[in-house]
Design a protein around this motif. Sequence first.
Motif, PDB file in Angstrom:
ATOM      1  N   ALA A  67      -1.571  -1.553  -3.663  1.00  0.00           N
ATOM      2  CA  ALA A  67      -1.463  -0.125  -3.986  1.00  0.00           C
ATOM      3  C   ALA A  67      -2.521   0.231  -5.028  1.00  0.00           C
ATOM      4  O   ALA A  67      -2.806  -0.562  -5.930  1.00  0.00           O
ATOM      5  CB  ALA A  67      -0.076   0.184  -4.537  1.00  0.00           C
ATOM      6  N   GLU A  93       1.715  -7.555 -11.964  1.00  0.00           N
ATOM      7  CA  GLU A  93       1.357  -6.970 -10.672  1.00  0.00           C
ATOM      8  C   GLU A  93       0.044  -6.191 -10.739  1.00  0.00           C
ATOM      9  O   GLU A  93      -0.595  -5.950  -9.716  1.00  0.00           O
ATOM     10  CB  GLU A  93       2.461  -6.003 -10.196  1.00  0.00           C
ATOM     11  CG  GLU A  93       3.816  -6.631 -10.008  1.00  0.00           C
ATOM     12  CD  GLU A  93       4.722  -6.528 -11.248  1.00  0.00           C
ATOM     13  OE1 GLU A  93       5.940  -6.663 -11.083  1.00  0.00           O
ATOM     14  OE2 GLU A  93       4.200  -6.305 -12.375  1.00  0.00           O
ATOM     15  N   VAL A 110      -2.627  -2.602  -7.823  1.00  0.00           N
ATOM     16  CA  VAL A 110      -1.362  -3.322  -7.929  1.00  0.00           C
ATOM     17  C   VAL A 110      -1.162  -4.149  -6.666  1.00  0.00           C
ATOM     18  O   VAL A 110      -1.305  -3.629  -5.553  1.00  0.00           O
ATOM     19  CB  VAL A 110      -0.192  -2.325  -8.114  1.00  0.00           C
ATOM     20  CG1 VAL A 110       1.140  -3.038  -8.132  1.00  0.00           C
ATOM     21  CG2 VAL A 110      -0.396  -1.502  -9.376  1.00  0.00           C
ATOM     22  N   VAL A 112       1.602  -6.592  -4.714  1.00  0.00           N
ATOM     23  CA  VAL A 112       3.006  -7.013  -4.634  1.00  0.00           C
ATOM     24  C   VAL A 112       3.307  -7.456  -3.205  1.00  0.00           C
ATOM     25  O   VAL A 112       2.449  -7.391  -2.329  1.00  0.00           O
ATOM     26  CB  VAL A 112       3.964  -5.873  -5.061  1.00  0.00           C
ATOM     27  CG1 VAL A 112       3.846  -5.556  -6.545  1.00  0.00           C
ATOM     28  CG2 VAL A 112       3.731  -4.620  -4.232  1.00  0.00           C
ATOM     29  N   TYR A 118       6.887  -2.792  -4.580  1.00  0.00           N
ATOM     30  CA  TYR A 118       6.114  -1.745  -5.238  1.00  0.00           C
ATOM     31  C   TYR A 118       7.042  -0.735  -5.912  1.00  0.00           C
ATOM     32  O   TYR A 118       6.799  -0.318  -7.044  1.00  0.00           O
ATOM     33  CB  TYR A 118       5.167  -1.021  -4.271  1.00  0.00           C
ATOM     34  CG  TYR A 118       4.488   0.114  -4.980  1.00  0.00           C
ATOM     35  CD1 TYR A 118       3.469  -0.136  -5.890  1.00  0.00           C
ATOM     36  CD2 TYR A 118       4.923   1.424  -4.829  1.00  0.00           C
ATOM     37  CE1 TYR A 118       2.881   0.890  -6.610  1.00  0.00           C
ATOM     38  CE2 TYR A 118       4.342   2.462  -5.538  1.00  0.00           C
ATOM     39  CZ  TYR A 118       3.327   2.180  -6.434  1.00  0.00           C
ATOM     40  OH  TYR A 118       2.763   3.197  -7.153  1.00  0.00           O
ATOM     41  N   TYR A 122       6.991   0.330  -9.717  1.00  0.00           N
ATOM     42  CA  TYR A 122       6.832   1.739 -10.086  1.00  0.00           C
ATOM     43  C   TYR A 122       7.922   2.178 -11.065  1.00  0.00           C
ATOM     44  O   TYR A 122       7.638   2.801 -12.090  1.00  0.00           O
ATOM     45  CB  TYR A 122       6.854   2.608  -8.831  1.00  0.00           C
ATOM     46  CG  TYR A 122       6.823   4.081  -9.104  1.00  0.00           C
ATOM     47  CD1 TYR A 122       5.614   4.748  -9.269  1.00  0.00           C
ATOM     48  CD2 TYR A 122       8.002   4.823  -9.210  1.00  0.00           C
ATOM     49  CE1 TYR A 122       5.582   6.107  -9.537  1.00  0.00           C
ATOM     50  CE2 TYR A 122       7.974   6.180  -9.473  1.00  0.00           C
ATOM     51  CZ  TYR A 122       6.762   6.815  -9.638  1.00  0.00           C
ATOM     52  OH  TYR A 122       6.730   8.157  -9.905  1.00  0.00           O
ATOM     53  N   SER A 137       0.057   7.410  -5.701  1.00  0.00           N
ATOM     54  CA  SER A 137      -0.217   6.078  -5.175  1.00  0.00           C
ATOM     55  C   SER A 137      -0.743   6.171  -3.755  1.00  0.00           C
ATOM     56  O   SER A 137      -0.287   6.999  -2.971  1.00  0.00           O
ATOM     57  CB  SER A 137       1.061   5.233  -5.164  1.00  0.00           C
ATOM     58  OG  SER A 137       1.611   5.138  -6.451  1.00  0.00           O
ATOM     59  N   PHE A 139      -1.935   3.367  -0.487  1.00  0.00           N
ATOM     60  CA  PHE A 139      -1.678   1.992  -0.087  1.00  0.00           C
ATOM     61  C   PHE A 139      -2.736   1.516   0.895  1.00  0.00           C
ATOM     62  O   PHE A 139      -3.069   2.226   1.848  1.00  0.00           O
ATOM     63  CB  PHE A 139      -0.272   1.880   0.518  1.00  0.00           C
ATOM     64  CG  PHE A 139       0.777   2.466  -0.383  1.00  0.00           C
ATOM     65  CD1 PHE A 139       1.170   1.798  -1.533  1.00  0.00           C
ATOM     66  CD2 PHE A 139       1.337   3.699  -0.121  1.00  0.00           C
ATOM     67  CE1 PHE A 139       2.111   2.344  -2.395  1.00  0.00           C
ATOM     68  CE2 PHE A 139       2.284   4.259  -0.972  1.00  0.00           C
ATOM     69  CZ  PHE A 139       2.670   3.572  -2.106  1.00  0.00           C
TER      70      PHE A 139
END
Length: 155
Positions: A67, A93, A110, A112, A118, A122, A137, A139
């Motif tokens: 992310a 992360e 990030v 994960v 995630y 968050y 965010s 992805f």
Amino acid sequence: MELDSVDVTLLRMIQKDSTLSLADLAESVNLTTTPCWKRIKRFEELGIIDKRVALLNPAPLGLDFTAFVMLKTSDHSHDWYQRFSSQIAEFEEVMEFYRMAGEYDYMLKVVVADMQAYDHFYKKMVNAVTGIADVTSTFAMESIKYTTALPIHER
């Protein structure tokens, strides 16, 4: 710092494989080991070589979800920045963390396992950090290019 062709070759080789022996590096640039070692030592002293690490493949470790998190803040004070930076740096992360120019103030990369992981990250982040005005965010669907090798040229 001025880099000659030997410096550039050594740095490129070390970036691609930091486990190469001193003898292999020296042979590749037609030096004996002592002058080759001195160049490498100078790179370390000047901070050009920051550290030597193993790069792990995230997929076999179950870390398939990347992310990019963009943050805006309503507080631009130095004290807030110091607190915020140290808090974000504590999250394992967070692989990369940047202060940005433009619409958003900060960007995080990030990594994960999945969307659920995630979401957990968050929630931890927004509960731990005050002064965040907006979080967006995105992805990654596929990693097309990933490298840690810098484009080094003679100067």
